[in-house]
Write a protein that holds these residues in place. Structure first.
Motif, mmCIF file in Angstrom:
data_model
loop_
_atom_site.group_PDB
_atom_site.id
_atom_site.type_symbol
_atom_site.label_atom_id
_atom_site.label_comp_id
_atom_site.label_asym_id
_atom_site.label_seq_id
_atom_site.Cartn_x
_atom_site.Cartn_y
_atom_site.Cartn_z
ATOM 1 N N GLY A 207 0.789 -1.214 0.000
ATOM 2 C CA GLY A 207 0.000 0.000 0.000
ATOM 3 C C GLY A 207 0.824 1.267 0.000
ATOM 4 O O GLY A 207 0.299 2.336 -0.229
ATOM 5 N N ALA A 208 2.104 1.161 0.238
ATOM 6 C CA ALA A 208 2.950 2.357 0.234
ATOM 7 C C ALA A 208 4.408 1.915 0.254
ATOM 8 O O ALA A 208 4.714 0.739 0.376
ATOM 9 C CB ALA A 208 2.630 3.247 1.429
ATOM 10 N N MET A 209 5.296 2.900 0.141
ATOM 11 C CA MET A 209 6.722 2.591 0.118
ATOM 12 C C MET A 209 7.342 2.651 1.509
ATOM 13 O O MET A 209 8.531 2.416 1.682
ATOM 14 C CB MET A 209 7.439 3.574 -0.806
ATOM 15 N N ALA A 210 6.537 2.988 2.535
ATOM 16 C CA ALA A 210 7.075 3.130 3.882
ATOM 17 C C ALA A 210 7.535 1.777 4.428
ATOM 18 O O ALA A 210 6.990 0.725 4.079
ATOM 19 C CB ALA A 210 6.021 3.729 4.815
ATOM 20 N N ARG A 211 8.504 1.821 5.299
ATOM 21 C CA ARG A 211 8.981 0.602 5.945
ATOM 22 C C ARG A 211 7.968 0.200 7.015
ATOM 23 O O ARG A 211 7.675 0.977 7.925
ATOM 24 C CB ARG A 211 10.349 0.849 6.575
ATOM 25 N N PRO A 212 7.410 -1.015 6.922
ATOM 26 C CA PRO A 212 6.328 -1.372 7.843
ATOM 27 C C PRO A 212 6.834 -1.806 9.219
ATOM 28 O O PRO A 212 7.987 -2.212 9.379
ATOM 29 C CB PRO A 212 5.660 -2.541 7.132
ATOM 30 N N PHE A 213 5.945 -1.720 10.182
ATOM 31 C CA PHE A 213 6.207 -2.267 11.505
ATOM 32 C C PHE A 213 5.966 -3.767 11.449
ATOM 33 O O PHE A 213 4.954 -4.230 10.918
ATOM 34 C CB PHE A 213 5.273 -1.616 12.527
ATOM 35 N N VAL A 214 6.867 -4.548 12.000
ATOM 36 C CA VAL A 214 6.741 -6.001 11.961
ATOM 37 C C VAL A 214 6.684 -6.544 13.379
ATOM 38 O O VAL A 214 7.348 -6.038 14.290
ATOM 39 C CB VAL A 214 7.918 -6.638 11.178
ATOM 40 N N THR A 215 5.843 -7.558 13.570
ATOM 41 C CA THR A 215 5.730 -8.207 14.874
ATOM 42 C C THR A 215 5.556 -9.703 14.665
ATOM 43 O O THR A 215 5.165 -10.147 13.574
ATOM 44 C CB THR A 215 4.537 -7.642 15.674
ATOM 45 N N ALA A 216 5.833 -10.460 15.696
ATOM 46 C CA ALA A 216 5.713 -11.918 15.610
ATOM 47 C C ALA A 216 4.418 -12.364 16.275
ATOM 48 O O ALA A 216 4.097 -11.924 17.375
ATOM 49 C CB ALA A 216 6.904 -12.587 16.282
ATOM 50 N N HIS A 217 3.665 -13.219 15.575
ATOM 51 C CA HIS A 217 2.457 -13.814 16.151
ATOM 52 C C HIS A 217 2.858 -15.174 16.730
ATOM 53 O O HIS A 217 3.084 -16.136 16.001
ATOM 54 C CB HIS A 217 1.385 -13.962 15.049
ATOM 55 N N ASN A 218 2.959 -15.226 18.034
ATOM 56 C CA ASN A 218 3.497 -16.421 18.681
ATOM 57 C C ASN A 218 2.621 -17.651 18.445
ATOM 58 O O ASN A 218 3.123 -18.753 18.206
ATOM 59 C CB ASN A 218 3.670 -16.185 20.181
#
Length: 231
Positions: A207-218
């Motif tokens: 949806g955009a060129m921004a660097r996304p926030f990433v998280t782990a779904h345990n």
């Protein structure tokens, strides 16, 4: 929540308030009642007082105590709800003994319900003369010291609820933002648009060129990305 004084000071204040909480219960008061019926919001009470409609009429309202000033057998304070702030006045000989004992255990930050009549003080300030009083919620942490307020930006962002309590301008921004979004949503719905929600966390970002926030779904054992755009 205190903006200064450190953890030790805040802990001491909390212990004192917990002690008062138990004393309220010993008096037979219910410090967290299930229900309280009011006749007016504070802004409605102020409007009624301004146009004279509340003369000799008993007003019942509720709110958080923002200031408290005790002078011998009389006390003044300010109580605030989401619509405004009004001064209240209590004379020891105009409330019953139990309510007077309850009032002695009340602090700034507590929620109270009061009933009484409106009048103007010698300085012209609209005030409710309290005949009945009830504790609605005992606050266990103090509000920031009034003179300096809550100025530390980190504290304001980490404890946003305190920021909203003590800074009226911040609260007004939140209220205005909510009303703007509500107006836009209502306009679009009235013109045939359908609102749908997109997932907040996605397995593939886009949806955009921004660097996304990433998280782990345990539970799933996968990485998920915070959506960048709502479209």
């Amino acid at each position: 929540m205190s903006s200064s004084g450190g953890k030790a000071g805040g802990g001491h204040e909390r212990d004192l308030r917990i002690e008062k909480l138990q004393r309220l219960r010993d008096l037979g008061a219910v410090p967290y009642p299930y229900r309280f019926r009011r006749t007016h919001s504070i802004s409605e009470a102020i409007d009624a007082g301004e146009d004279g409609a509340a003369a000799e009429q008993t007003i019942t309202l509720a709110g958080r105590i923002m200031a408290l000033r005790k002078h011998g057998h009389t006390s003044f304070g300010n109580v605030k709800d989401h619509t405004g702030t009004i001064q209240f006045y209590i004379r020891d000989d105009e409330v019953d003994e139990k309510e007077l004992a309850v009032f002695s255990l009340i602090d700034v930050g507590d929620f109270i319900g009061v009933s009484g009549v409106l009048f103007r003080t010698r300085t012209g300030e609209l005030t409710i003369r309290v005949k009945e009083l009830e504790i609605l919620s005992k606050a266990l942490l103090p509000l920031p010291e009034k003179f300096h307020g809550l100025q530390d930006k980190e504290l304001r962002y980490r404890h946003r609820y305190v920021d909203l309590i003590v800074n009226d301008d911040v609260m007004q921004v939140f209220v205005m933002r909510s009303r703007i979004i509500e107006t836009i949503r209502r306009f679009l719905i009235e013109h045939g648009f359908l609102e749908v929600e997109t997932p907040i966390l996605q397995p593939v970002y886009g949806g955009a060129m921004a660097r996304p926030f990433v998280t782990a779904h345990n539970a799933l054992g996968v990485d998920l990305y915070l959506r960048i755009a709502d479209e």
